[in-house]
Design a protein around this motif. Structure first.
Motif, PDB file in Angstrom:
ATOM      1  N   TYR A  40       0.931  -1.290  -0.006  1.00 49.98           N
ATOM      2  CA  TYR A  40      -0.079   0.230   0.149  1.00 49.98           C
ATOM      3  C   TYR A  40       0.742   1.407   0.032  1.00 49.98           C
ATOM      4  O   TYR A  40       0.334   2.216  -0.593  1.00 49.98           O
ATOM      5  N   ASP A  62      -4.051  -6.782  -3.962  1.00 50.24           N
ATOM      6  CA  ASP A  62      -5.241  -5.872  -3.933  1.00 50.24           C
ATOM      7  C   ASP A  62      -5.425  -5.208  -5.049  1.00 50.24           C
ATOM      8  O   ASP A  62      -4.627  -4.345  -5.444  1.00 50.24           O
ATOM      9  N   THR A  63      -6.620  -5.579  -5.773  1.00 49.95           N
ATOM     10  CA  THR A  63      -6.683  -5.027  -7.111  1.00 49.95           C
ATOM     11  C   THR A  63      -8.181  -4.106  -6.996  1.00 49.95           C
ATOM     12  O   THR A  63      -8.569  -3.657  -8.181  1.00 49.95           O
ATOM     13  N   SER A  64      -8.536  -3.701  -5.815  1.00 44.11           N
ATOM     14  CA  SER A  64      -9.658  -3.062  -5.800  1.00 44.11           C
ATOM     15  C   SER A  64      -9.646  -1.694  -5.908  1.00 44.11           C
ATOM     16  O   SER A  64     -10.787  -1.020  -6.299  1.00 44.11           O
ATOM     17  N   GLN A  65      -8.257  -1.081  -5.919  1.00 42.93           N
ATOM     18  CA  GLN A  65      -7.935   0.197  -6.304  1.00 42.93           C
ATOM     19  C   GLN A  65      -8.937   1.313  -5.967  1.00 42.93           C
ATOM     20  O   GLN A  65      -9.286   2.332  -6.450  1.00 42.93           O
ATOM     21  N   SER A  66      -9.306   1.082  -4.511  1.00 39.04           N
ATOM     22  CA  SER A  66     -10.148   2.048  -3.960  1.00 39.04           C
ATOM     23  C   SER A  66      -9.345   2.164  -2.545  1.00 39.04           C
ATOM     24  O   SER A  66      -9.093   1.413  -1.709  1.00 39.04           O
ATOM     25  N   GLU A  67      -9.413   3.510  -2.317  1.00 42.84           N
ATOM     26  CA  GLU A  67      -8.877   4.005  -0.903  1.00 42.84           C
ATOM     27  C   GLU A  67      -9.561   3.642   0.324  1.00 42.84           C
ATOM     28  O   GLU A  67      -8.998   3.366   1.374  1.00 42.84           O
ATOM     29  N   ASP A  68     -11.024   3.520   0.319  1.00 42.91           N
ATOM     30  CA  ASP A  68     -11.854   3.387   1.371  1.00 42.91           C
ATOM     31  C   ASP A  68     -12.152   1.788   1.552  1.00 42.91           C
ATOM     32  O   ASP A  68     -12.264   1.377   2.612  1.00 42.91           O
ATOM     33  N   GLU A  69     -12.129   1.138   0.401  1.00 43.98           N
ATOM     34  CA  GLU A  69     -12.188  -0.420   0.821  1.00 43.98           C
ATOM     35  C   GLU A  69     -11.244  -1.420   0.340  1.00 43.98           C
ATOM     36  O   GLU A  69     -10.920  -1.956  -0.865  1.00 43.98           O
ATOM     37  N   LYS A  70     -10.011  -1.163   1.123  1.00 43.44           N
ATOM     38  CA  LYS A  70      -8.969  -2.057   0.989  1.00 43.44           C
ATOM     39  C   LYS A  70      -9.141  -3.500   1.239  1.00 43.44           C
ATOM     40  O   LYS A  70      -9.828  -3.769   2.169  1.00 43.44           O
ATOM     41  N   LYS A  71      -9.048  -4.429   0.383  1.00 44.94           N
ATOM     42  CA  LYS A  71      -9.203  -5.854   0.574  1.00 44.94           C
ATOM     43  C   LYS A  71      -8.085  -6.634   0.141  1.00 44.94           C
ATOM     44  O   LYS A  71      -7.698  -7.248  -0.963  1.00 44.94           O
TER      45      LYS A  71
END
Ligand code: ZN
Length: 150
Positions: A40, A62-71
């Protein structure tokens, strides 16, 4: 959690084939936390253990590429058990500074891995997610994406 130094090409550790994880202990959990934190911080969509100098078969993605929804997904002893399709897209690597190129990869995978508890699970992966997994599994074999350029 600690942000670790990411080794860069041509560091010889990146060329070493890693060892299978056999003990699912606290040091493995610590390694996974460090990998996630370092990924990250970079930031990147995936990181293999040997990129921070630990020659064990562990990678995080982690390919979600979203700051709020780290998976973050922790893959212990991952292997690709089915693959199909073909896709060419641009790829870069945290260990290969300032360089990106088109790489051909399978577009669909079935992946088998163990969790931090040692439990085996399988999951499908497609497109960018599949690309990142193939890229990280290459790292675990000592292969860099620049080896796959024609
Ligand atoms: Zn890489």
């Amino acid at each position: 959690m600690t942000i670790r130094k990411i080794l860069t090409y041509p560091d010889p550790i990146l060329r070493e084939k890693v060892k299978t994880v056999i003990s699912f202990d606290d040091s493995l959990k610590q390694l996974a936390r460090d990998l996630v934190e370092t990924m990250y911080d970079a930031p990147g969509a995936g990181l293999a253990a040997n990129q921070i100098g630990v020659c064990l078969r562990v990678a995080v993605v982690d390919t979600s590429q979203s700051e709020d929804e780290k998976k973050p997904l922790v893959l212990v002893n991952p292997e690709i058990i089915e693959k199909e399709g073909c896709e060419v897209d641009e790829e870069g690597c945290l260990s290969v500074i300032d360089f990106s190129a088109n790489v051909e990869r399978y577009s669909k995978l079935l992946v088998r891995a163990q969790g931090l508890d040692g439990k085996i699970w399988e999951f499908p992966a497609e497109d960018f997610f599949a690309r990142v997994i193939q890229h990280e599994l290459d790292h675990l074999e000592g292969i860099l994406f620049i080896d796959r350029l024609s």
